[in-house]
Design a protein around this motif. Sequence first.
Motif, short mmCIF file in Angstrom:
data_model
loop_
_atom_site.label_atom_id
_atom_site.label_comp_id
_atom_site.label_asym_id
_atom_site.label_seq_id
_atom_site.Cartn_x
_atom_site.Cartn_y
_atom_site.Cartn_z
N UNK A 128 -22.12 67.07 92.00
CA UNK A 128 -22.86 67.85 91.02
C UNK A 128 -21.93 68.74 90.24
N UNK A 129 -22.44 69.27 89.13
CA UNK A 129 -21.68 70.17 88.27
C UNK A 129 -22.64 71.21 87.74
N UNK A 130 -22.48 72.45 88.20
CA UNK A 130 -23.24 73.57 87.63
C UNK A 130 -22.42 74.07 86.46
N UNK A 131 -22.86 73.73 85.27
CA UNK A 131 -22.00 73.78 84.10
C UNK A 131 -22.57 74.66 83.00
N UNK A 132 -21.67 75.32 82.26
CA UNK A 132 -22.09 76.18 81.17
C UNK A 132 -22.12 75.51 79.82
N UNK A 133 -21.14 74.66 79.53
CA UNK A 133 -21.04 74.13 78.17
C UNK A 133 -22.08 73.09 77.77
N UNK A 134 -22.83 72.50 78.70
CA UNK A 134 -23.96 71.68 78.23
C UNK A 134 -24.99 72.48 77.42
N UNK A 135 -24.98 73.80 77.54
CA UNK A 135 -25.84 74.60 76.67
C UNK A 135 -25.57 74.30 75.20
N UNK A 136 -24.34 73.90 74.89
CA UNK A 136 -23.95 73.60 73.51
C UNK A 136 -23.78 72.11 73.25
N UNK A 137 -23.15 71.39 74.21
CA UNK A 137 -22.83 69.97 74.00
C UNK A 137 -23.28 69.15 75.22
N UNK A 138 -24.57 69.04 75.45
CA UNK A 138 -25.04 68.41 76.70
C UNK A 138 -24.67 66.95 76.86
N UNK A 139 -24.80 66.15 75.82
CA UNK A 139 -24.54 64.72 75.97
C UNK A 139 -23.08 64.45 76.31
N UNK A 140 -22.18 65.18 75.67
CA UNK A 140 -20.76 65.01 75.96
C UNK A 140 -20.44 65.42 77.39
N UNK A 141 -21.01 66.54 77.84
CA UNK A 141 -20.75 67.00 79.21
C UNK A 141 -21.30 66.03 80.24
N UNK A 142 -22.47 65.49 79.99
CA UNK A 142 -23.04 64.50 80.91
C UNK A 142 -22.14 63.28 81.00
N UNK A 143 -21.66 62.81 79.85
CA UNK A 143 -20.75 61.65 79.86
C UNK A 143 -19.48 61.98 80.63
N UNK A 144 -18.93 63.16 80.40
CA UNK A 144 -17.69 63.55 81.08
C UNK A 144 -17.90 63.59 82.59
N UNK A 145 -18.99 64.16 83.04
CA UNK A 145 -19.27 64.22 84.48
C UNK A 145 -19.40 62.82 85.07
N UNK A 146 -20.12 61.95 84.41
CA UNK A 146 -20.31 60.59 84.93
C UNK A 146 -18.96 59.86 85.04
N UNK A 147 -18.12 60.01 84.04
CA UNK A 147 -16.82 59.34 84.06
C UNK A 147 -15.92 59.88 85.17
N UNK A 148 -16.00 61.18 85.42
CA UNK A 148 -15.11 61.81 86.41
C UNK A 148 -15.59 61.62 87.84
N UNK A 149 -16.82 61.16 88.02
CA UNK A 149 -17.37 61.04 89.38
C UNK A 149 -17.85 59.64 89.71
N UNK A 150 -17.63 58.68 88.83
CA UNK A 150 -18.17 57.34 89.06
C UNK A 150 -17.46 56.61 90.18
N UNK A 151 -16.22 57.01 90.48
CA UNK A 151 -15.44 56.27 91.46
C UNK A 151 -14.84 55.00 90.90
N UNK A 152 -15.06 54.76 89.63
CA UNK A 152 -14.54 53.57 88.95
C UNK A 152 -13.34 53.99 88.12
N UNK A 153 -12.17 53.53 88.50
CA UNK A 153 -10.96 53.97 87.80
C UNK A 153 -10.90 53.45 86.38
#
Length: 301
Positions: A204-229
């Motif tokens: 999980x990510x308790x995040x501040x910047x999705x208040x401004x750029x949610x779609x980008x932050x969601x994509x970034x989290x998914x990429x960093x935690x997918x386990x797929x290099x």
Amino acid sequence: MTEKKPWHGVIVATALPFNEDLSVDFDAYAEHVAWLAENGCDGVAPNGSLGEYQNLSEAERAQVVKTAVEASPEGFTVMAGVGAYGALQSAHWAEQAAEVGAQCVMLLPPNTFRANHEQVKHHYATVAEVGLPIVAYNNPIDTKVDLVPELIAEIHAEGNVVGVKEFSGDPRRIYEIKELAPDLDILIGTDDTVLEVGLAGAVGWVSGYPNAIPQTCVELFRLCTSGNYADLERGQQIYRDLHSLLRWDSKTQFVEAIKLSMDVLERKGGVCRPPRLPLPEDVADRIVADTRAAVAKGYGK
């Protein structure tokens, strides 16, 4: 695959909009919660530090959680912040969160003074009696109490927390926490460590910047935690492009910074309540420039 729990995914530490007279704009807050859900976030954490909870009346603080729950679509998490000076106050806010339908709570250690380990464990045990799952919030910078790996592992072993939001800024300790408490969920606590802590096994990510750029932050989290290099190269590119913006989340002016970024992107960030005052012009200019640079690179959503 790990079962998705309410505290998993991108949980937005929501900024709180005020009217010009500094009263809470609950209608704007409800709209903001719904907008975050529409833009792919997994939940919200009202009454965290970004929500200026320390400067709210008891009635306002209760209404913020109620508004978040009422504005949330089915399956969208409300993880209410219940930080307070002591266990009895935090338990009160956990009870209020449970009554209005929050799925879990986020709990700082007691912050009246630099509590010792036994006092911290008692604090979490007391609030756990309310019955909602607790995500501990480790913010030794502001609270002066550090939930070091040994301590958070003990609290988890006693059944009193399900996860920890790690705001120490040290990704190395994630590995030690997982060695001592393999079943404890790790939540990223600082926006400028999402890559490092994501790779270390955060869910999980308790995040501040999705208040401004949610779609980008969601994509970034998914990429960093997918386990797929195969995802990592894209994740690293976004992270590099955004790091000058994301690191404002770890600075003293994080509330003002994120609200200003929201204003630049035509979301209602707006004013803060005292003691926060308007930012110095040179600081504000840097935040605006970092925000506009992110937009210019295609990250304005």
